[in-house]
Motif scaffolding. Structure first.
Motif, mmCIF file in Angstrom:
data_model
loop_
_atom_site.group_PDB
_atom_site.id
_atom_site.type_symbol
_atom_site.label_atom_id
_atom_site.label_comp_id
_atom_site.label_asym_id
_atom_site.label_seq_id
_atom_site.Cartn_x
_atom_site.Cartn_y
_atom_site.Cartn_z
ATOM 1 N N ASP A 1 10.211 -9.996 -6.489
ATOM 2 C CA ASP A 1 11.635 -10.173 -6.161
ATOM 3 C C ASP A 1 12.279 -8.844 -5.765
ATOM 4 O O ASP A 1 13.422 -8.554 -6.111
ATOM 5 N N GLY A 2 11.520 -8.020 -5.056
ATOM 6 C CA GLY A 2 12.040 -6.749 -4.596
ATOM 7 C C GLY A 2 12.060 -5.653 -5.634
ATOM 8 O O GLY A 2 12.516 -4.542 -5.366
ATOM 9 N N VAL A 3 11.561 -5.944 -6.854
ATOM 10 C CA VAL A 3 11.572 -4.965 -7.949
ATOM 11 C C VAL A 3 10.141 -4.456 -8.163
ATOM 12 O O VAL A 3 9.247 -5.237 -8.489
ATOM 13 N N PRO A 4 9.892 -3.150 -8.004
ATOM 14 C CA PRO A 4 8.555 -2.614 -8.279
ATOM 15 C C PRO A 4 8.185 -2.811 -9.744
ATOM 16 O O PRO A 4 8.932 -2.399 -10.635
ATOM 17 N N GLN A 5 7.061 -3.462 -9.993
ATOM 18 C CA GLN A 5 6.627 -3.758 -11.361
ATOM 19 C C GLN A 5 5.558 -2.795 -11.859
ATOM 20 O O GLN A 5 5.542 -2.442 -13.032
ATOM 21 N N SER A 6 4.634 -2.420 -10.980
ATOM 22 C CA SER A 6 3.510 -1.566 -11.387
ATOM 23 C C SER A 6 3.053 -0.739 -10.199
ATOM 24 O O SER A 6 3.181 -1.160 -9.046
ATOM 25 N N TYR A 7 2.490 0.421 -10.519
ATOM 26 C CA TYR A 7 1.821 1.249 -9.519
ATOM 27 C C TYR A 7 0.448 1.605 -10.072
ATOM 28 O O TYR A 7 0.324 2.009 -11.240
ATOM 29 N N VAL A 8 -0.582 1.458 -9.240
ATOM 30 C CA VAL A 8 -1.921 1.890 -9.649
ATOM 31 C C VAL A 8 -2.593 2.620 -8.496
ATOM 32 O O VAL A 8 -2.396 2.281 -7.325
ATOM 33 N N ASP A 9 -3.361 3.639 -8.843
ATOM 34 C CA ASP A 9 -4.262 4.287 -7.899
ATOM 35 C C ASP A 9 -5.670 3.892 -8.330
ATOM 36 O O ASP A 9 -6.122 4.268 -9.417
ATOM 37 N N LEU A 10 -6.353 3.128 -7.502
ATOM 38 C CA LEU A 10 -7.634 2.547 -7.909
ATOM 39 C C LEU A 10 -8.717 3.594 -8.110
ATOM 40 O O LEU A 10 -9.668 3.366 -8.860
ATOM 41 N N GLN A 11 -8.593 4.741 -7.449
ATOM 42 C CA GLN A 11 -9.587 5.798 -7.621
ATOM 43 C C GLN A 11 -9.193 6.820 -8.674
ATOM 44 O O GLN A 11 -10.045 7.511 -9.216
ATOM 45 N N ASP A 12 -7.905 6.917 -8.965
ATOM 46 C CA ASP A 12 -7.429 7.894 -9.945
ATOM 47 C C ASP A 12 -6.395 7.251 -10.860
ATOM 48 O O ASP A 12 -5.191 7.376 -10.650
ATOM 49 N N PRO A 13 -6.851 6.551 -11.899
ATOM 50 C CA PRO A 13 -5.907 5.864 -12.802
ATOM 51 C C PRO A 13 -5.047 6.809 -13.623
ATOM 52 O O PRO A 13 -4.105 6.365 -14.288
ATOM 53 N N THR A 14 -5.340 8.118 -13.588
ATOM 54 C CA THR A 14 -4.490 9.069 -14.300
ATOM 55 C C THR A 14 -3.274 9.464 -13.462
ATOM 56 O O THR A 14 -2.371 10.138 -13.979
ATOM 57 N N PHE A 15 -3.231 9.065 -12.201
ATOM 58 C CA PHE A 15 -2.046 9.334 -11.380
ATOM 59 C C PHE A 15 -1.002 8.261 -11.672
ATOM 60 O O PHE A 15 -1.234 7.074 -11.438
ATOM 61 N N LEU A 16 0.138 8.683 -12.191
ATOM 62 C CA LEU A 16 1.196 7.760 -12.594
ATOM 63 C C LEU A 16 2.426 8.028 -11.733
ATOM 64 O O LEU A 16 3.067 9.071 -11.859
ATOM 65 N N ARG B 1 0.839 -1.202 0.000
ATOM 66 C CA ARG B 1 0.000 0.000 0.000
ATOM 67 C C ARG B 1 0.873 1.250 0.000
ATOM 68 O O ARG B 1 1.906 1.304 0.670
ATOM 69 N N ASP B 2 0.466 2.252 -0.767
ATOM 70 C CA ASP B 2 1.128 3.550 -0.761
ATOM 71 C C ASP B 2 0.622 4.316 0.458
ATOM 72 O O ASP B 2 -0.566 4.647 0.548
ATOM 73 N N LEU B 3 1.496 4.618 1.392
ATOM 74 C CA LEU B 3 1.080 5.283 2.623
ATOM 75 C C LEU B 3 0.675 6.731 2.389
ATOM 76 O O LEU B 3 0.036 7.349 3.251
ATOM 77 N N ASP B 4 1.036 7.283 1.230
ATOM 78 C CA ASP B 4 0.697 8.677 0.933
ATOM 79 C C ASP B 4 -0.598 8.828 0.149
ATOM 80 O O ASP B 4 -1.120 9.943 0.036
ATOM 81 N N ARG B 5 -1.078 7.736 -0.430
ATOM 82 C CA ARG B 5 -2.308 7.796 -1.212
ATOM 83 C C ARG B 5 -3.194 6.629 -0.812
ATOM 84 O O ARG B 5 -2.787 5.463 -0.926
ATOM 85 N N GLN B 6 -4.387 6.924 -0.398
ATOM 86 C CA GLN B 6 -5.272 5.925 0.193
ATOM 87 C C GLN B 6 -5.520 4.735 -0.721
ATOM 88 O O GLN B 6 -5.602 3.599 -0.261
ATOM 89 N N ASP B 7 -5.619 4.983 -2.031
ATOM 90 C CA ASP B 7 -5.945 3.909 -2.969
ATOM 91 C C ASP B 7 -4.778 3.556 -3.885
ATOM 92 O O ASP B 7 -4.963 2.965 -4.940
ATOM 93 N N GLY B 8 -3.560 3.936 -3.483
ATOM 94 C CA GLY B 8 -2.381 3.631 -4.267
ATOM 95 C C GLY B 8 -1.759 2.305 -3.871
ATOM 96 O O GLY B 8 -1.636 1.989 -2.676
ATOM 97 N N TRP B 9 -1.377 1.515 -4.881
ATOM 98 C CA TRP B 9 -0.803 0.189 -4.637
ATOM 99 C C TRP B 9 0.405 -0.046 -5.538
ATOM 100 O O TRP B 9 0.399 0.352 -6.712
ATOM 101 N N VAL B 10 1.414 -0.692 -4.975
ATOM 102 C CA VAL B 10 2.595 -1.102 -5.732
ATOM 103 C C VAL B 10 2.592 -2.620 -5.845
ATOM 104 O O VAL B 10 2.411 -3.326 -4.842
ATOM 105 N N LEU B 11 2.769 -3.123 -7.056
ATOM 106 C CA LEU B 11 2.956 -4.546 -7.295
ATOM 107 C C LEU B 11 4.449 -4.784 -7.472
ATOM 108 O O LEU B 11 5.083 -4.186 -8.352
ATOM 109 N N SER B 12 5.024 -5.632 -6.630
ATOM 110 C CA SER B 12 6.472 -5.844 -6.622
ATOM 111 C C SER B 12 6.778 -7.328 -6.761
ATOM 112 O O SER B 12 6.037 -8.175 -6.264
#
Length: 273
Positions: A29-44, A16-27
């Motif tokens: 082997d320790g490598v961040p693969q994707s980031y999504v904000d479920l409420q704001d998909p335009t936030f990259l 979970r992204d502690l700075d954004r309530q609906d932000g998530w990181v998919l990781s």
């Protein structure tokens, strides 16, 4: 919901992204693969994804027919659907359990008109009809390494096959000191597409540190001047290289062909640790 999850090819972690309530990181082997904000998909969150979005924003107005090679959490399909209503997506992703996880935990079902082909990049692309895509996004990694079989002249030809004449190819790759792989991949792409541009943060473009580089390619002209201004105006003031400067960057590097003994670069441990 946060935690480790088994997938077909190992294990991934949802953070979970502690700075954004609906932000998530998919990781993985320790490598961040994707980031999504479920409420704001335009936030990259990731700069290289924002560079890809800069290219997409400059394409002709209206919905796009898209093919995405490499799924992850589907950041780009979410962005395109949010900014261009009515767009259609084919996502090619070899890890079926990862697809199920993203559907269940990261609300992939909310993305309209999205179809997933569970297959490797080359196998999945072979199933797509000729000249049906306005946009192809090649963003496929095994951990932090791009599969070399997706960087060859033969595969570039297949991607060109599924693109419409004015369609655009976007490639996310990673490289470090010397940029030998990047130069060979650019030589490969320019052998198939007449118009090509390369974008990256200045330190990465100069080979001073490992990171992501974005390639935009098309048989039609690219809006390189607008793209240069957009890239330079971002948080990292990225550079956009094209034309003679790109030829100088490639510096006579050989294209990659099927069967060539090429190793995709592996990031130094400090990059993600």
């Amino acid at each position: 919901m946060p935690g480790l999850y088994p997938v077909t090819f190992g294990e991934v972690e949802l953070l979970r992204d502690l700075d954004r309530q609906d932000g998530w990181v998919l990781s993985k082997d320790g490598v961040p693969q994707s980031y999504v904000d479920l409420q704001d998909p335009t936030f990259l969150e990731f700069e290289y994804v924002r560079l890809m979005a800069d290219v997409i924003d400059l394409l002709s107005e209206g919905p796009l027919s898209c093919v995405h090679v490499g799924g992850g959490a589907c950041s780009i399909p979410r962005y395109v659907s949010a900014t261009r209503a009515g767009s259609r997506h084919i996502v090619i992703e070899p890890d079926g359990l990862l697809v199920n996880l993203v559907r269940e935990q990261l609300d992939l079902r909310s993305v309209p008109r999205l179809k997933v082909i569970v297959a490797g990049g080359r196998e999945g692309t072979a199933k797509v009809w000729d000249e049906t895509a306005d946009l192809v996004v090649l963003d496929a990694f095994t951990g932090a390494t791009m599969p070399v079989e997706l960087a060859t002249a033969e595969y570039m030809g297949d991607l060109a096959r599924i693109l419409r004449p004015g369609g655009t190819l976007l490639i996310n790759m990673a490289d470090g000191k010397g940029l030998a792989f990047a130069k060979r991949l650019l030589a490969t792409v320019t052998g198939t597409f007449r118009h090509v541009a390369l974008m990256a943060e200045p330190g990465i473009m100069r080979g001073r540190r490992f990171g992501n580089l974005i390639v935009a390619a098309s048989r039609a002209e690219l809006p390189v001047e607008l793209l240069s201004r957009r890239a330079a105006g971002g948080l990292t003031q990225a550079r956009c290289v094209y034309g003679e400067a790109l030829t100088n960057f490639i510096a006579g590097a050989a294209p990659i062909k099927d069967g060539d003994a090429v190793m995709a670069p592996v990031p130094p441990p400090a990059v993600f640790g």
